[in-house]
Structures are given as C-alpha cells and as structure tokens.
Design a protein around this motif. Structure first.
Motif, PDB file in Angstrom:
ATOM      1  N   VAL A  83     -12.889  -7.159 -86.458  1.00 35.66           N
ATOM      2  CA  VAL A  83     -13.673  -7.409 -85.244  1.00 35.66           C
ATOM      3  C   VAL A  83     -13.732  -6.162 -84.369  1.00 35.66           C
ATOM      4  CG1 VAL A  83     -13.700  -8.716 -83.074  1.00 35.66           C
ATOM      5  CG2 VAL A  83     -13.255  -9.894 -85.241  1.00 35.66           C
ATOM      6  N   GLN A  84     -12.586  -5.489 -84.193  1.00 35.61           N
ATOM      7  CA  GLN A  84     -12.541  -4.281 -83.359  1.00 35.61           C
ATOM      8  C   GLN A  84     -13.450  -3.189 -83.913  1.00 35.61           C
ATOM      9  OE1 GLN A  84     -10.656  -3.579 -80.436  1.00 35.61           O
ATOM     10  NE2 GLN A  84     -11.660  -1.588 -80.398  1.00 35.61           N
ATOM     11  N   GLU A  85     -13.457  -3.027 -85.222  1.00 41.28           N
ATOM     12  CA  GLU A  85     -14.265  -1.964 -85.818  1.00 41.28           C
ATOM     13  C   GLU A  85     -15.757  -2.293 -85.779  1.00 41.28           C
ATOM     14  OE1 GLU A  85     -11.089   0.091 -88.916  1.00 41.28           O
ATOM     15  OE2 GLU A  85     -12.474  -1.444 -89.683  1.00 41.28           O
ATOM     16  N   GLN A  86     -16.080  -3.572 -85.790  1.00 37.58           N
ATOM     17  CA  GLN A  86     -17.493  -3.960 -85.744  1.00 37.58           C
ATOM     18  C   GLN A  86     -18.044  -3.948 -84.327  1.00 37.58           C
ATOM     19  OE1 GLN A  86     -17.533  -7.783 -87.679  1.00 37.58           O
ATOM     20  NE2 GLN A  86     -17.559  -6.903 -89.744  1.00 37.58           N
ATOM     21  N   ASN A  87     -17.188  -4.238 -83.330  1.00 38.04           N
ATOM     22  CA  ASN A  87     -17.636  -4.309 -81.938  1.00 38.04           C
ATOM     23  C   ASN A  87     -16.472  -3.957 -81.030  1.00 38.04           C
ATOM     24  OD1 ASN A  87     -18.702  -4.884 -79.430  1.00 38.04           O
ATOM     25  ND2 ASN A  87     -18.680  -7.101 -79.699  1.00 38.04           N
ATOM     26  N   SER A  88     -16.433  -2.726 -80.544  1.00 35.41           N
ATOM     27  CA  SER A  88     -15.307  -2.267 -79.728  1.00 35.41           C
ATOM     28  C   SER A  88     -15.250  -2.958 -78.368  1.00 35.41           C
ATOM     29  CB  SER A  88     -15.379  -0.745 -79.536  1.00 35.41           C
ATOM     30  OG  SER A  88     -16.577  -0.377 -78.866  1.00 35.41           O
ATOM     31  N   ASP A  89     -16.319  -3.667 -77.987  1.00 32.68           N
ATOM     32  CA  ASP A  89     -16.345  -4.379 -76.712  1.00 32.68           C
ATOM     33  C   ASP A  89     -16.131  -5.880 -76.873  1.00 32.68           C
ATOM     34  OD1 ASP A  89     -16.819  -2.065 -75.229  1.00 32.68           O
ATOM     35  OD2 ASP A  89     -18.997  -2.236 -75.449  1.00 32.68           O
ATOM     36  N   TRP A  90     -15.561  -6.319 -77.974  1.00 31.55           N
ATOM     37  CA  TRP A  90     -15.413  -7.734 -78.288  1.00 31.55           C
ATOM     38  C   TRP A  90     -14.678  -8.528 -77.216  1.00 31.55           C
ATOM     39  CZ3 TRP A  90     -10.463  -9.609 -78.384  1.00 31.55           C
ATOM     40  CH2 TRP A  90      -9.440  -8.647 -78.495  1.00 31.55           C
ATOM     41  N   TYR A  91     -13.776  -7.877 -76.481  1.00 31.27           N
ATOM     42  CA  TYR A  91     -12.892  -8.559 -75.530  1.00 31.27           C
ATOM     43  C   TYR A  91     -13.510  -8.709 -74.136  1.00 31.27           C
ATOM     44  CZ  TYR A  91     -12.179  -3.778 -73.947  1.00 31.27           C
ATOM     45  OH  TYR A  91     -12.382  -2.506 -73.481  1.00 31.27           O
ATOM     46  N   LYS A  92     -14.723  -8.212 -73.946  1.00 33.47           N
ATOM     47  CA  LYS A  92     -15.334  -8.207 -72.613  1.00 33.47           C
ATOM     48  C   LYS A  92     -16.135  -9.461 -72.305  1.00 33.47           C
ATOM     49  CE  LYS A  92     -15.522  -3.160 -72.281  1.00 33.47           C
ATOM     50  NZ  LYS A  92     -16.395  -1.966 -72.085  1.00 33.47           N
ATOM     51  N   GLU A  93     -16.493 -10.230 -73.324  1.00 32.05           N
ATOM     52  CA  GLU A  93     -17.277 -11.447 -73.116  1.00 32.05           C
ATOM     53  C   GLU A  93     -16.739 -12.562 -74.010  1.00 32.05           C
ATOM     54  OE1 GLU A  93     -19.397 -11.633 -70.748  1.00 32.05           O
ATOM     55  OE2 GLU A  93     -19.676  -9.498 -70.290  1.00 32.05           O
ATOM     56  N   ALA A  94     -16.943 -13.792 -73.574  1.00 32.24           N
ATOM     57  CA  ALA A  94     -16.394 -14.940 -74.299  1.00 32.24           C
ATOM     58  C   ALA A  94     -17.017 -15.127 -75.675  1.00 32.24           C
ATOM     59  CB  ALA A  94     -16.583 -16.207 -73.467  1.00 32.24           C
TER      60      ALA A  94
END
Length: 566
Positions: free
Chosen positions: A220-231
């Motif tokens: 998930v981190q490698e696909q989208n580094s902003d994953w933790y910013k939105e639900a």
C-alpha cells in the motif's frame, strides 16, 4: 524553603477558576449535536454499538512512522498493533507475533508472526511489513521526529544520520542503500523477523508495543505514499480501522473484520469529535452527545472528585507537565534566570486550586511509577530543587545583570488551546508578577500541532510542555534532552549529561544504569532548561452503560474492549 500561597493569590486563583469555568461555544455544541444525531439514534438497543468521544486536536499524522503526539497516538493505538501489545492490566503480551526468542548476549531478538494476521484490506501481515516500516521511519528523507526510538537497532542511528550536501535536498537511493542494508532488522521469511540491537536494551520488548514500531503495509505504501491522509485509502491492522475523516471536525473508526481478535471487539463504531475547547466537550458529555471524555476542564475534575461522581475515573499517568525555556533566546540562556522562574512557582497551589485532578507537584522530571534498582525511581530521589521566593528574587537580579538588563523584558508564553493550560499559565503569570515583579508576560494559544511545529522550529520563548512515557523506564524521559536530540526543543546541551545518558544506554547492569540517570536528572534540574510543574493524573469520565474502559499507565484510556449495554 517551600512557601504557602498567600491569601491574595488564593482569591485570584478562585476568580480564574470561575472565569474559566464559564461554558461557551453554544453554536459549536449545536453544530456537533446536529452532525451527531444520526449516530446517536443508531446506538439504541439492538442497533450498532457506537462510542462517542473527543480527540482534543486534529491529528498531525496517522502514519506510524511520522506520528508524534497523543492527538495521533490515541487513534493509532486502536487502529494498529505491533509485534506485542499491552493487556488491560499493563502486561506485555503477544500482538502480531509470539513473544520473542532472545540470544544470551541480549542482542538478537527473533519474532515469529502468529498465524492468520491480516491487514484491514485482507492482505497478510508479513515480517517484511515490519522491516519496511522501521526502515521507513529511520530513512532521513522521511524526516520522522520519532526515528530516534529506533536507534536501539544496530545501524539505526547511522542510517537516520545520513545527510545531504545541500539543504532540503532528498538524499538519493544510491547513498542510502548501504546504510539501510546495515540496519538490524531483517525478514528471514514471511513470518520470521530477526532484530539485532546495537546494545543490550532491557526495555526493548516494551518498545515493540509503541506506535513507531507498528508495521505498515509495504504494498500500500509503495502504491500510494499518501494512503494515511484519507479514510478511503487507509489500511491498518488493529482492532479498528478508519472509515471517515472530516478534517478538523471528526474521525470515525469501525471494527476491523480482518482483526484476529475481532470476536472480543464489542464496538461497531467509535466517533471521535475533534474539539479543542474543554468546556464544549464537557457540555456535550453532559447533554449525552458523548459517552467518554478524556480532557476534562480542571474545575469540572475538582467538582467530580468532590461529589464522588460514579462516572468519574482517575488513574496514574506516566507523564510530566512542564514549561520549556528556549535557552537560545535572551535572557533564558542564563541559568540564574531559569532557576529563578522555577523557584518562584508554588506547585502545591497549582495542583490544589487550578489543575484539581489529583496531580502531584513535580520537583524532578521523572514521574512516579518508574522502576529503580530497587523500589521506585522517583521515591528514591531527593527533591531536586526548592521553591524560595527570596532566593528567586536574588537569582533573577543577578541573572539579568549578567545579561545587561535591569528588568525582565517582555516575553510570550505559548500553549496549546485548553482552558486548563490557560488557567495554569494565568496562575503562574500572577506568581511571577507578585514574587518577581515580572509585568510583561503575554499568553499565546495555538492548535496543538501548530505549537509542536513552532517548538521544533525554535519559534517560542516559553512554552507548555508535557511528556507521556513511551515505555516504562526512566530513559523514556532522560534521552529527550541530549544535545541536539529531536525533541530537545529548548536548545540546551550539557556534555556531562550526554555522557551519563550514554552510560545508561551502554550497560545491562541495573545499578549502573539507574545511578547514571539519577545523576543526569540532577544536572537537568540544576540547569533548569525545563521547569517541571506536576506529575499528571489521568482524569476521565464515561457513562454508566459503558464498560471495560482501561487506562494503561503510559496511555490514554483505551476503548479496544469497551462495551455498551443500555
């Protein structure tokens, strides 16, 4: 000697309490009430079990590698889980992994992940997710303020200390890779994690339950580094996961159906309103729009204690309330000025008449509850400084003269928005005015994250500080103020202090460790770059139909196993 509060000060403090006790923000309450009506109605019998509470500030980051404050960690503790976790009675128990095998020299720790561990999106939790997460936090390009918690790993500090030749430039991968490869964490296979420490660390197992040691989903981190910013992109591995984030309004958590212990999780949802104003939050609790409240106004805490309200609960806290003095700003670089300010505060008056939550006056930085070689670290240390108005006056006069000043110049005091912080600041402001003749202290409030950012940038003169121990060992406090430490916001350094902390980190001998930290604490209090005020308690309240809330000594009250029975 310690002096009692004067009658005049007692009257003033009473007036402060009356003024700060006035409830306000009726429009905010109505707005929250309207927004929460649907959730309230759905929590009737036989409907979803929804716990409503307050997060006192907008989260700064819900990424384990970059989170840094309780406004982040309280949510992370319920949405993520480390190799280990803590039971309701505070014991370290298996989390994602079984308890480790440890080599005789204490340097190699081998963790085996338990069967069936999954992320909220259904992916398996792997040993590589842990390796990746820890190295992500240590990566200097991440700029993690909490990376130093991973310096216990072999090569961890060296990796995090790699720097660029140019300011604000990302360090290229070819420079980072040799250092990353030497960090002492490695996934031997999908379920086996080998950890190698730089030095034996007796409290390392406790650290593995801390949020900086949580895993992140590598894919998930490698696909989208902003994953933790939105639900809608959030992925976690704890009892709950993030389902909605209305920034600066509310955060909604839902039960994680992929969690291994889901059958013991009773709540379907947790709604956390983001409310900085304590009186607004308390008014919502009183009007049954909240079920659990963790930031009570001071005067409310005193009232609930006096009436022995059955919904009121208190607990010990591994935390210290203090003031930061920016030693890089004149005249706070002068030790006599700093000591004078500390000696002119009546701490007993503060806890009796202002904070009112069963706090204990602090005459050192380490709170009660820390183990010493034998007994309690705090109880085994003498009072490390005194309160004396006469000595404070003399020290202030001498210190200002050394700085070429005939009186204290105008200065500001920065605190995060809270009626309690404001009331304490106003009380101390009056103590300094009455006892030291200081007339020009300006109070300045800011959102919690803004305050943290300004402290780290050195943009303050005096600020409110507080620290909750990350693990149950005095080192969780003592290594904050090493020279150039990431949370040494006061711009202070002392070579002997640094040497003692290094000694305490370099041996497994408990007597040597504790003796070094006692000496270091004395140096810190002699130099006084911070002014301890009190040791926290943990006052909170929850409705009679809520059960199984528990309060570990170094964490906010936990609702992981809470239940609602109306």
């Amino acid at each position: 000697m310690k002096k009692n509060i004067s009658a005049m000060l007692a009257v003033l403090l009473s007036l402060i309490l009356i003024l700060t006790g006035c409830f306000n923000s009726t429009e905010q309450v109505q707005k929250k009430k309207d927004e929460g009506q649907e959730e309230m109605e759905s929590s009737e019998d036989n409907g979803p079990k929804i716990l409503r509470t307050n997060n006192s500030s907008e989260p700064g980051s819900l990424h384990p590698g970059t989170a840094q404050g309780s406004h982040d960690s309280w949510i992370l503790e319920h949405t993520f889980e480390g190799l280990t976790t803590k039971s309701p009675d505070g014991k370290i128990i298996p989390g994602m992994a079984e308890l480790p095998e440890v080599s005789e020299d204490g340097l190699t720790w081998t963790f085996h992940l338990r069967d069936g561990m999954k992320w909220s999106n259904g992916d398996p939790v792997t040993a590589e997710d842990f390796e990746y997460a820890w190295k992500y936090a240590l990566n200097p390009n991440t700029a993690s303020q909490y990376a130093y918690q991973l310096y216990y790993l072999e090569g961890g500090e060296e990796f995090n200390s790699v720097s660029s030749n140019k300011e604000n430039r990302q360090i290229p991968e070819e420079v980072l890779k040799p250092y990353r490869d030497k960090v002492g964490v490695k996934a031997l296979d999908e379920k086996t994690l080998e950890v190698k420490l730089a030095k034996p660390t007796p409290y390392f197992l406790d650290l593995t339950s801390h949020y900086t040691y949580y895993p992140i989903n590598k894919k998930v981190q490698e696909q989208n580094s902003d994953w933790y910013k939105e639900a809608d992109t959030f992925v976690s591995n704890g009892a709950f996961t993030l389902s909605e984030w209305k920034h600066k309004e509310s955060v909604k958590l839902v039960k994680n159906e992929s969690y291994y212990d889901k059958d013991k999780i009773n709540l379907d949802e947790v709604l956390l309103y983001i409310i900085e104003d304590q009186n607004t939050a308390w008014q919502m609790y009183q009007s049954d729009e909240m079920d659990l409240i963790v930031n009570l106004p001071a005067e409310v805490t005193g009232m609930l204690i006096d009436k022995e309200d059955p919904e009121f609960h208190n607990a010990s806290d591994l935390a210290t309330y203090y003031y930061n003095l920016n030693t890089g700003v004149k005249p706070f670089g002068n030790v006599k000025v700093r000591r004078a300010l500390s000696m002119a505060i009546d701490r007993q008056a503060i806890v009796d008449h202002v904070s009112q939550g069963g706090q204990i006056p602090a005459y050192g930085v380490i709170p009660p509850g820390m183990p010493d070689e034998s007994g309690d670290f705090r109880e085994n240390a003498e009072q490390l400084f005194e309160e004396s108005v006469e000595k404070a006056k003399k020290l202030l006069e001498e210190g200002l003269a050394e700085e070429g000043l005939d009186k204290m110049p105008k200065f500001s005091f920065l605190y995060n928005t809270s009626e309690t912080h404001k009331a304490i600041a106003e009380a101390i402001q009056e103590m300094w005015r009455k006892n030291l003749g200081i007339e020009e202290m300006v109070l300045e409030n800011a959102e919690f994250q803004v305050k943290l950012d300004r402290e780290q940038a050195g943009d303050f003169q005096i600020s409110r500080g507080g620290w909750i121990g990350d693990y149950v060992d005095p080192m969780t406090f003592m290594d904050i103020w090493v020279t150039d430490g990431p949370y040494n916001d006061v711009n202070w350094g002392n070579k002997e202090y640094d040497k003692l902390i290094q000694t305490a980190k370099s041996t497994m001998d408990k007597g040597t460790r504790m003796d070094a930290m006692h000496q270091a604490e004395q140096i810190l209090m002699d130099e006084m770059p911070i002014i301890p005020i009190y040791y926290y308690s943990k006052p909170h309240a929850y409705k009679h139909f809520i059960s199984s809330i528990y309060a570990p000594i170094n964490r906010y009250p936990q609702f992981k196993y809470a239940d609602i029975k109306k």
